[in-house]
Design a protein around this motif. Structure first.
Motif, PDB file in Angstrom:
ATOM      1  N   ASP A 141       8.883  -5.799  23.634  1.00 27.26           N
ATOM      2  CA  ASP A 141       9.174  -5.441  24.956  1.00 27.26           C
ATOM      3  C   ASP A 141       9.688  -6.827  25.530  1.00 27.26           C
ATOM      4  O   ASP A 141      11.054  -6.688  26.370  1.00 27.26           O
ATOM      5  N   ALA A 142       9.146  -7.809  25.417  1.00 17.41           N
ATOM      6  CA  ALA A 142       9.455  -9.091  26.111  1.00 17.41           C
ATOM      7  C   ALA A 142      10.724  -9.756  25.501  1.00 17.41           C
ATOM      8  O   ALA A 142      11.522 -10.272  26.317  1.00 17.41           O
ATOM      9  N   LEU A 143      10.823  -9.494  24.318  1.00 18.95           N
ATOM     10  CA  LEU A 143      12.072 -10.112  23.575  1.00 18.95           C
ATOM     11  C   LEU A 143      13.571  -9.410  24.138  1.00 18.95           C
ATOM     12  O   LEU A 143      14.368  -9.729  24.340  1.00 18.95           O
ATOM     13  N   ALA A 144      13.067  -7.678  24.045  1.00 15.85           N
ATOM     14  CA  ALA A 144      14.320  -6.984  24.413  1.00 15.85           C
ATOM     15  C   ALA A 144      14.492  -7.164  26.012  1.00 15.85           C
ATOM     16  O   ALA A 144      15.577  -7.035  26.220  1.00 15.85           O
ATOM     17  N   ALA A 145      13.679  -7.477  26.896  1.00 19.58           N
ATOM     18  CA  ALA A 145      13.785  -7.602  28.100  1.00 19.58           C
ATOM     19  C   ALA A 145      14.795  -8.661  28.512  1.00 19.58           C
ATOM     20  O   ALA A 145      15.329  -8.807  29.696  1.00 19.58           O
ATOM     21  N   ARG A 146      14.920  -9.755  27.774  1.00 15.87           N
ATOM     22  CA  ARG A 146      15.744 -10.793  27.753  1.00 15.87           C
ATOM     23  C   ARG A 146      17.218 -10.441  28.223  1.00 15.87           C
ATOM     24  O   ARG A 146      17.961 -10.751  28.476  1.00 15.87           O
ATOM     25  N   GLY A 147      17.140  -9.266  27.307  1.00 14.35           N
ATOM     26  CA  GLY A 147      18.845  -8.676  27.175  1.00 14.35           C
ATOM     27  C   GLY A 147      19.095  -7.617  28.219  1.00 14.35           C
ATOM     28  O   GLY A 147      20.304  -7.240  28.265  1.00 14.35           O
ATOM     29  N   GLY A 148      18.125  -7.376  29.188  1.00 13.09           N
ATOM     30  CA  GLY A 148      18.265  -6.562  30.229  1.00 13.09           C
ATOM     31  C   GLY A 148      17.779  -5.027  29.828  1.00 13.09           C
ATOM     32  O   GLY A 148      17.312  -4.982  28.834  1.00 13.09           O
ATOM     33  N   PRO A 149      17.899  -4.131  30.911  1.00 10.69           N
ATOM     34  CA  PRO A 149      17.639  -2.783  30.340  1.00 10.69           C
ATOM     35  C   PRO A 149      18.184  -2.213  29.196  1.00 10.69           C
ATOM     36  O   PRO A 149      19.296  -2.694  28.793  1.00 10.69           O
ATOM     37  N   GLY A 150      17.565  -1.305  28.474  1.00 13.75           N
ATOM     38  CA  GLY A 150      17.951  -0.973  27.167  1.00 13.75           C
ATOM     39  C   GLY A 150      18.762   0.638  27.816  1.00 13.75           C
ATOM     40  O   GLY A 150      18.751   0.896  28.951  1.00 13.75           O
ATOM     41  N   PRO A 151      19.692   1.272  26.870  1.00 14.12           N
ATOM     42  CA  PRO A 151      20.611   2.278  27.305  1.00 14.12           C
ATOM     43  C   PRO A 151      19.876   3.432  27.924  1.00 14.12           C
ATOM     44  O   PRO A 151      20.219   3.939  28.966  1.00 14.12           O
ATOM     45  N   GLY A 152      18.480   3.584  27.339  1.00 20.12           N
ATOM     46  CA  GLY A 152      17.700   4.757  28.071  1.00 20.12           C
ATOM     47  C   GLY A 152      17.428   4.384  29.430  1.00 20.12           C
ATOM     48  O   GLY A 152      17.287   5.271  30.428  1.00 20.12           O
ATOM     49  N   GLN A 153      16.980   3.067  29.561  1.00 16.48           N
ATOM     50  CA  GLN A 153      16.640   2.578  31.021  1.00 16.48           C
ATOM     51  C   GLN A 153      17.880   2.641  31.799  1.00 16.48           C
ATOM     52  O   GLN A 153      17.675   2.938  33.116  1.00 16.48           O
TER      53      GLN A 153
END
Length: 181
Positions: A141-153
């Motif tokens: 989650d921390a690594l993904a959050a660096r790219g901003g919200p995901g498509p579902g978000q």
């Protein structure tokens, strides 16, 4: 997204595997539970490596233990990249981790269905796989959050809650990139 999920997932899964292993070693020091060689036996059966009675070679045990942790971490990273983040996503992932183990162990004849296990062994396994799933989730989650919200978000942000009248996020905006115009 997939490229990011691959490297980030391998990192997240390896960190989760390390946390699980440290927890297992601490628990074993307290309970006296012996080491498990199930990972090595599963890998031997899957690959056709020679099988050994009793204690298994540590490199084979670790190859399966950490290899499986890293590879499954990729799935948790895909979840995070998609916008499935937080404790609820990690709880879902814990079920996947447990299911993966059981499929491999039972399909190879190395393990038995958990319903046949002593309750204490089952509780210990659930605890350790839960640690793996939640630590892997925190890192993914921390690594993904660096790219901003995901498509579902991004979709959820259009109108909070689930509503049938809210269409999908435009394709070019699903991953935070607007079309060049």
């Amino acid at each position: 997204m997939i490229k990011r999920a691959l490297w980030q997932g391998m990192i997240a899964g390896t960190v989760g595997g390390l946390a699980m292993t440290l927890g297992e070693k601490a628990e074993q020091a307290v309970t006296g539970r012996p080491d498990s060689y199930v990972p090595a036996r599963v890998l031997q059966r899957l690959t056709g490596l020679p099988e050994h009675p009793g204690k298994q070679p540590l490199p084979v045990n670790w190859a399966m233990h950490f290899g499986q942790a890293a590879l499954l971490g990729v799935l948790r990273s895909v979840m995070a990249q998609s916008g499935l983040r937080g404790p609820a996503a990690s709880a879902k992932f814990a079920v996947v981790r447990l299911t993966n183990d059981q499929i491999l162990e039972n399909a190879t004849g190395v393990g038995a269905p958990p319903t046949t296990w002593p309750r204490r062994e089952l509780a210990v396994d659930l605890l350790h796989k839960g640690v793996y799933a939640f630590v892997t989730g925190v890192v993914a989650d921390a690594l993904a959050a660096r790219g901003g919200p995901g498509p579902g978000q991004r979709h959820a942000a259009l109108r909070p809650g689930r509503h049938s009248g809210v269409g999908p996020v435009p394709r070019e905006e699903a991953h935070g990139r607007k079309a060049a115009g």
